[in-house]
Write a protein that holds these residues in place. Structure first.
Motif, PDB file in Angstrom:
ATOM      1  N   ARG A  17      70.007  95.124  64.758  1.00  9.08           N
ATOM      2  CA  ARG A  17      68.628  94.867  65.701  1.00  9.08           C
ATOM      3  C   ARG A  17      67.605  94.223  64.676  1.00  9.08           C
ATOM      4  O   ARG A  17      67.470  94.402  63.403  1.00  9.08           O
ATOM      5  N   SER A  18      66.919  93.309  65.060  1.00 12.66           N
ATOM      6  CA  SER A  18      65.815  92.508  64.571  1.00 12.66           C
ATOM      7  C   SER A  18      64.875  92.006  65.544  1.00 12.66           C
ATOM      8  O   SER A  18      64.982  92.204  66.995  1.00 12.66           O
ATOM      9  N   GLN A  19      63.399  92.023  65.110  1.00 10.89           N
ATOM     10  CA  GLN A  19      62.340  91.706  66.154  1.00 10.89           C
ATOM     11  C   GLN A  19      61.555  90.632  65.401  1.00 10.89           C
ATOM     12  O   GLN A  19      61.502  90.466  64.125  1.00 10.89           O
ATOM     13  N   LYS A  20      60.849  89.928  66.238  1.00 11.11           N
ATOM     14  CA  LYS A  20      59.910  88.696  65.656  1.00 11.11           C
ATOM     15  C   LYS A  20      58.646  89.326  66.384  1.00 11.11           C
ATOM     16  O   LYS A  20      58.420  89.413  67.588  1.00 11.11           O
ATOM     17  N   THR A  21      57.281  89.379  65.408  1.00 13.21           N
ATOM     18  CA  THR A  21      56.256  89.572  65.637  1.00 13.21           C
ATOM     19  C   THR A  21      55.228  88.255  66.070  1.00 13.21           C
ATOM     20  O   THR A  21      55.725  87.298  65.482  1.00 13.21           O
ATOM     21  N   LEU A  22      54.094  88.296  66.633  1.00 14.31           N
ATOM     22  CA  LEU A  22      53.275  87.228  66.461  1.00 14.31           C
ATOM     23  C   LEU A  22      53.147  86.568  65.076  1.00 14.31           C
ATOM     24  O   LEU A  22      52.909  85.424  64.710  1.00 14.31           O
ATOM     25  N   GLY A  23      52.658  87.710  64.008  1.00 12.84           N
ATOM     26  CA  GLY A  23      52.580  87.485  62.933  1.00 12.84           C
ATOM     27  C   GLY A  23      53.695  86.637  62.094  1.00 12.84           C
ATOM     28  O   GLY A  23      53.664  85.653  61.420  1.00 12.84           O
ATOM     29  N   ASP A  24      55.105  87.200  62.642  1.00 14.12           N
ATOM     30  CA  ASP A  24      56.013  86.533  61.871  1.00 14.12           C
ATOM     31  C   ASP A  24      56.164  84.940  62.430  1.00 14.12           C
ATOM     32  O   ASP A  24      57.062  84.148  61.761  1.00 14.12           O
ATOM     33  N   LEU A  25      55.616  84.795  63.636  1.00 15.88           N
ATOM     34  CA  LEU A  25      55.752  83.276  64.171  1.00 15.88           C
ATOM     35  C   LEU A  25      54.577  82.401  63.818  1.00 15.88           C
ATOM     36  O   LEU A  25      54.228  81.452  64.627  1.00 15.88           O
ATOM     37  N   ALA A  26      53.928  82.626  62.595  1.00 18.83           N
ATOM     38  CA  ALA A  26      52.781  81.675  62.284  1.00 18.83           C
ATOM     39  C   ALA A  26      53.302  80.344  62.426  1.00 18.83           C
ATOM     40  O   ALA A  26      54.540  79.942  61.866  1.00 18.83           O
ATOM     41  N   GLY A  27      52.454  79.605  62.919  1.00 21.07           N
ATOM     42  CA  GLY A  27      52.606  77.848  62.779  1.00 21.07           C
ATOM     43  C   GLY A  27      53.684  77.375  64.023  1.00 21.07           C
ATOM     44  O   GLY A  27      53.725  76.319  64.311  1.00 21.07           O
ATOM     45  N   ILE A  28      54.238  78.492  64.822  1.00 28.48           N
ATOM     46  CA  ILE A  28      55.122  78.061  65.765  1.00 28.48           C
ATOM     47  C   ILE A  28      54.386  77.673  67.263  1.00 28.48           C
ATOM     48  O   ILE A  28      54.869  76.787  67.767  1.00 28.48           O
ATOM     49  N   PHE A  29      53.318  78.293  67.368  1.00 29.43           N
ATOM     50  CA  PHE A  29      52.774  78.152  68.726  1.00 29.43           C
ATOM     51  C   PHE A  29      51.487  76.946  68.459  1.00 29.43           C
ATOM     52  O   PHE A  29      50.907  76.896  67.540  1.00 29.43           O
ATOM     53  N   ALA A  30      51.220  76.320  69.577  1.00 27.11           N
ATOM     54  CA  ALA A  30      50.408  75.019  69.425  1.00 27.11           C
ATOM     55  C   ALA A  30      48.887  75.436  69.015  1.00 27.11           C
ATOM     56  O   ALA A  30      48.085  74.762  68.202  1.00 27.11           O
ATOM     57  N   ASP A  31      48.703  76.431  69.646  1.00 25.50           N
ATOM     58  CA  ASP A  31      47.051  76.902  70.042  1.00 25.50           C
ATOM     59  C   ASP A  31      46.953  77.900  68.678  1.00 25.50           C
ATOM     60  O   ASP A  31      46.999  79.041  69.016  1.00 25.50           O
ATOM     61  N   ARG A  32      46.497  77.317  67.432  1.00 30.67           N
ATOM     62  CA  ARG A  32      46.317  78.056  66.401  1.00 30.67           C
ATOM     63  C   ARG A  32      45.179  79.113  66.588  1.00 30.67           C
ATOM     64  O   ARG A  32      45.249  80.229  66.142  1.00 30.67           O
ATOM     65  N   VAL A  33      44.110  78.716  67.281  1.00 34.47           N
ATOM     66  CA  VAL A  33      42.994  79.587  67.222  1.00 34.47           C
ATOM     67  C   VAL A  33      43.205  80.688  68.300  1.00 34.47           C
ATOM     68  O   VAL A  33      42.915  81.768  67.895  1.00 34.47           O
ATOM     69  N   ALA A  34      43.885  80.440  69.382  1.00 33.92           N
ATOM     70  CA  ALA A  34      44.266  81.425  70.345  1.00 33.92           C
ATOM     71  C   ALA A  34      45.298  82.670  69.379  1.00 33.92           C
ATOM     72  O   ALA A  34      45.322  83.770  69.826  1.00 33.92           O
ATOM     73  N   TRP A  35      46.221  82.232  68.703  1.00 32.50           N
ATOM     74  CA  TRP A  35      47.080  82.999  68.130  1.00 32.50           C
ATOM     75  C   TRP A  35      46.413  83.624  66.968  1.00 32.50           C
ATOM     76  O   TRP A  35      47.016  84.941  66.885  1.00 32.50           O
ATOM     77  N   GLU A  36      45.535  83.197  66.205  1.00 30.91           N
ATOM     78  CA  GLU A  36      44.535  84.047  65.207  1.00 30.91           C
ATOM     79  C   GLU A  36      43.943  85.162  65.875  1.00 30.91           C
ATOM     80  O   GLU A  36      43.756  86.193  65.585  1.00 30.91           O
ATOM     81  N   LYS A  37      43.502  84.905  67.250  1.00 31.82           N
ATOM     82  CA  LYS A  37      42.662  86.098  67.980  1.00 31.82           C
ATOM     83  C   LYS A  37      43.747  87.271  68.346  1.00 31.82           C
ATOM     84  O   LYS A  37      43.346  88.278  68.971  1.00 31.82           O
ATOM     85  N   MET A  38      44.985  86.952  68.455  1.00 34.53           N
ATOM     86  CA  MET A  38      45.944  87.904  69.013  1.00 34.53           C
ATOM     87  C   MET A  38      46.403  88.996  67.955  1.00 34.53           C
ATOM     88  O   MET A  38      46.576  88.576  66.546  1.00 34.53           O
ATOM     89  N   PRO A  39      46.978  90.123  68.053  1.00 31.95           N
ATOM     90  CA  PRO A  39      47.297  91.174  67.168  1.00 31.95           C
ATOM     91  C   PRO A  39      48.632  90.748  66.752  1.00 31.95           C
ATOM     92  O   PRO A  39      49.724  90.365  67.258  1.00 31.95           O
ATOM     93  N   ALA A  40      48.452  90.409  65.250  1.00 29.69           N
ATOM     94  CA  ALA A  40      49.967  89.945  64.514  1.00 29.69           C
ATOM     95  C   ALA A  40      50.935  91.000  64.917  1.00 29.69           C
ATOM     96  O   ALA A  40      52.325  90.448  64.602  1.00 29.69           O
ATOM     97  N   PRO A  41      50.893  92.321  64.785  1.00 25.55           N
ATOM     98  CA  PRO A  41      51.964  93.206  65.305  1.00 25.55           C
ATOM     99  C   PRO A  41      52.753  93.090  66.481  1.00 25.55           C
ATOM    100  O   PRO A  41      53.495  93.784  66.641  1.00 25.55           O
ATOM    101  N   GLN A  42      52.000  92.199  67.346  1.00 25.99           N
ATOM    102  CA  GLN A  42      52.716  92.243  68.713  1.00 25.99           C
ATOM    103  C   GLN A  42      54.117  91.814  68.728  1.00 25.99           C
ATOM    104  O   GLN A  42      54.241  90.780  68.408  1.00 25.99           O
TER     105      GLN A  42
END
Ligand SMILES: [Fe+2]
Length: 181
Positions: A17-42
């Motif tokens: 098993r493995s998982q990817k969090t928002l923190g693991d997906l740095a640079g993947i989503f277009a809206d960096r500002v929105a990404w930074e406001k979200m919890p990295a461990p999600q």
């Protein structure tokens, strides 16, 4: 080994098993500002898989199930990192189990298109084609996959160049939009 077909869940001592969090997906989503406001461990997605053959075994197969949580970063759907196979001629099957989403595919000429994923959808990923999956529904998107043990995963190409188009929610519907270069 067992599979629970209603969810795709794999049961048995050999399941990894493995998982990817928002923190693991740095640079993947277009809206960096929105990404930074979200919890990295999600958690964005989880994968469980069975590889009876060692990685890189010619002729071997692996089986896996991926669960992508519902969500948005800005107006871009939660999605997998995406990859192309390290051995670029290797193909793969995906099959939709629960929820609705889109398989996003990009060929060598950087043409990007999507295939709708839903319970019972079946997808063949052609050779030399980058692939990722987005959850466009309000429930977890679950899909199963079968791939050659020696396919390998090249994530670098997505990190460096991205896909040529991205899937955004517009007026409540998924729309493929050419990515800003
Ligand atoms: Fe793959």
């Amino acid at each position: 080994m067992q599979i629970e077909w209603l969810t795709g869940a794999l049961l048995g001592p050999e399941v990894r098993r493995s998982q990817k969090t928002l923190g693991d997906l740095a640079g993947i989503f277009a809206d960096r500002v929105a990404w930074e406001k979200m919890p990295a461990p999600q958690v964005v997605y989880r994968v469980e898989w069975w590889s009876p053959s060692a990685e890189n075994t010619e002729g071997g197969l692996s089986w896996g199930t991926t669960t992508i949580e519902p969500g948005l970063v800005g107006s871009e759907y939660f999605m997998t990192h995406g990859h192309i196979h390290a051995k670029a001629d290797r193909t793969e099957f995906y099959g939709g189990i629960q929820g609705e989403g889109a398989l996003i595919l990009m060929d060598e000429s950087r043409r990007t298109w999507t295939e709708p994923m839903f319970p019972g959808s079946l997808h063949h990923i052609p050779p030399r084609t980058a692939h990722r999956v987005a959850n466009t529904s309000n429930v977890p998107l679950r899909f199963t996959a079968c791939w050659p043990s020696d396919a390998g995963h090249n994530y670098e190409i997505v990190r460096q160049q991205g896909f040529s188009s991205r899937l955004f929610r517009k007026d409540g519907k998924p729309v493929l939009v050419a990515a800003a270069q």
